[in-house]
Design a protein around this motif. Structure first.
Motif, mmCIF file in Angstrom:
data_model
loop_
_atom_site.group_PDB
_atom_site.id
_atom_site.type_symbol
_atom_site.label_atom_id
_atom_site.label_comp_id
_atom_site.label_asym_id
_atom_site.label_seq_id
_atom_site.Cartn_x
_atom_site.Cartn_y
_atom_site.Cartn_z
ATOM 1 N N GLY A 178 0.818 -1.208 0.000
ATOM 2 C CA GLY A 178 0.000 0.000 0.000
ATOM 3 C C GLY A 178 0.852 1.258 0.000
ATOM 4 O O GLY A 178 0.555 2.232 -0.709
ATOM 5 N N HIS A 220 1.026 4.061 -2.876
ATOM 6 C CA HIS A 220 0.840 5.474 -2.536
ATOM 7 C C HIS A 220 1.972 6.326 -3.126
ATOM 8 O O HIS A 220 1.720 7.383 -3.708
ATOM 9 C CB HIS A 220 0.780 5.636 -1.014
ATOM 10 C CG HIS A 220 0.616 7.036 -0.558
ATOM 11 N ND1 HIS A 220 -0.574 7.703 -0.619
ATOM 12 C CD2 HIS A 220 1.522 7.906 -0.046
ATOM 13 C CE1 HIS A 220 -0.410 8.932 -0.155
ATOM 14 N NE2 HIS A 220 0.849 9.076 0.197
ATOM 15 N N PRO A 273 -2.972 -0.558 -10.056
ATOM 16 C CA PRO A 273 -4.069 -0.671 -9.085
ATOM 17 C C PRO A 273 -4.084 0.490 -8.085
ATOM 18 O O PRO A 273 -3.049 0.885 -7.560
ATOM 19 C CB PRO A 273 -3.784 -1.995 -8.363
ATOM 20 C CG PRO A 273 -2.971 -2.778 -9.340
ATOM 21 C CD PRO A 273 -2.162 -1.774 -10.104
ATOM 22 N N CYS A 274 -5.263 1.019 -7.875
ATOM 23 C CA CYS A 274 -5.526 2.070 -6.883
ATOM 24 C C CYS A 274 -4.918 3.425 -7.221
ATOM 25 O O CYS A 274 -5.087 4.379 -6.460
ATOM 26 C CB CYS A 274 -5.043 1.661 -5.497
ATOM 27 S SG CYS A 274 -5.698 0.110 -4.910
ATOM 28 N N CYS A 275 -4.219 3.564 -8.328
ATOM 29 C CA CYS A 275 -3.524 4.813 -8.637
ATOM 30 C C CYS A 275 -4.505 5.989 -8.694
ATOM 31 O O CYS A 275 -4.299 7.008 -8.052
ATOM 32 C CB CYS A 275 -2.741 4.691 -9.945
ATOM 33 S SG CYS A 275 -1.789 6.179 -10.348
ATOM 34 N N ASP A 284 -7.568 6.276 -7.508
ATOM 35 C CA ASP A 284 -8.193 6.518 -6.209
ATOM 36 C C ASP A 284 -7.239 7.232 -5.248
ATOM 37 O O ASP A 284 -7.632 8.156 -4.537
ATOM 38 C CB ASP A 284 -8.654 5.200 -5.569
ATOM 39 C CG ASP A 284 -9.757 4.527 -6.356
ATOM 40 O OD1 ASP A 284 -10.468 5.231 -7.108
ATOM 41 O OD2 ASP A 284 -9.906 3.297 -6.225
ATOM 42 N N LEU A 285 -5.972 6.788 -5.227
ATOM 43 C CA LEU A 285 -4.998 7.412 -4.340
ATOM 44 C C LEU A 285 -4.693 8.848 -4.763
ATOM 45 O O LEU A 285 -4.528 9.727 -3.916
ATOM 46 C CB LEU A 285 -3.705 6.581 -4.288
ATOM 47 C CG LEU A 285 -3.843 5.229 -3.578
ATOM 48 C CD1 LEU A 285 -2.609 4.370 -3.820
ATOM 49 C CD2 LEU A 285 -4.063 5.428 -2.089
#
Length: 151
Positions: free
Chosen positions: A107, A111, A125-127, A129-130
């Motif tokens: 995580g 970040h 992944p999650c890029c 959203d972060l």
């Protein structure tokens, strides 16, 4: 009789000098040796920090690589390790306070990636959203600093 090497002779002379040194000379020598030791420790810490930065950068590159990698036995450095971490995260149910260390590390790397990523359509992944969360936190921080910004 065993002959001493040049370096050993220097060490012996330094030890003899230390034993014969006056109190003031001894204090100066002790202070010098202590300063040298502190400097060597500082250099070691700096080298360790640089190594950590290099490893984090390599892992960030690997995270981006893994996003598009479809090779089962990929030779890209750390690819298989990061893939296995992603699979771990999907099924992880942390059983320890503070969460799973492996998930926390991944995580953190995601970040860091999101903070540096300039792609609007990044597939990591999650890029997205972060990035959105970071921008929201920045806006909130600015609003807290400027009491007139709400008007």
């Amino acid at each position: 009789m065993v002959m001493a090497s040049g370096e050993e002779k220097q060490q012996i002379r330094a030890a003899e000098h230390l034993l014969m040194a006056s109190g003031e000379d001894h204090k100066r020598l002790t202070d010098y040796l202590e300063a040298q030791s502190i400097r060597e420790e500082q250099i070691c810490r700096e080298e360790e920090e640089e190594e950590e930065v290099v490893q984090a950068t390599q892992l960030q590159r690997t995270i981006v690589h893994v996003t598009d990698c479809r090779t089962l036995l990929c030779s890209y450095p750390f690819c298989l390790i990061v893939k296995s971490q992603f699979y771990h995260v999907v099924g992880c149910r942390p059983r320890i306070p503070g969460g799973c260390p492996l998930c926390n590390k991944l995580g953190f790397l995601l970040h860091l990636h999101a903070l540096d990523c300039q792609q609007s359509q990044c597939r990591t992944p999650c890029c997205r959203d972060l990035k959105d969360r970071h921008q929201q936190q920045q806006r909130q921080h600015v609003m807290n600093l400027d009491p007139l910004s709400g008007f």
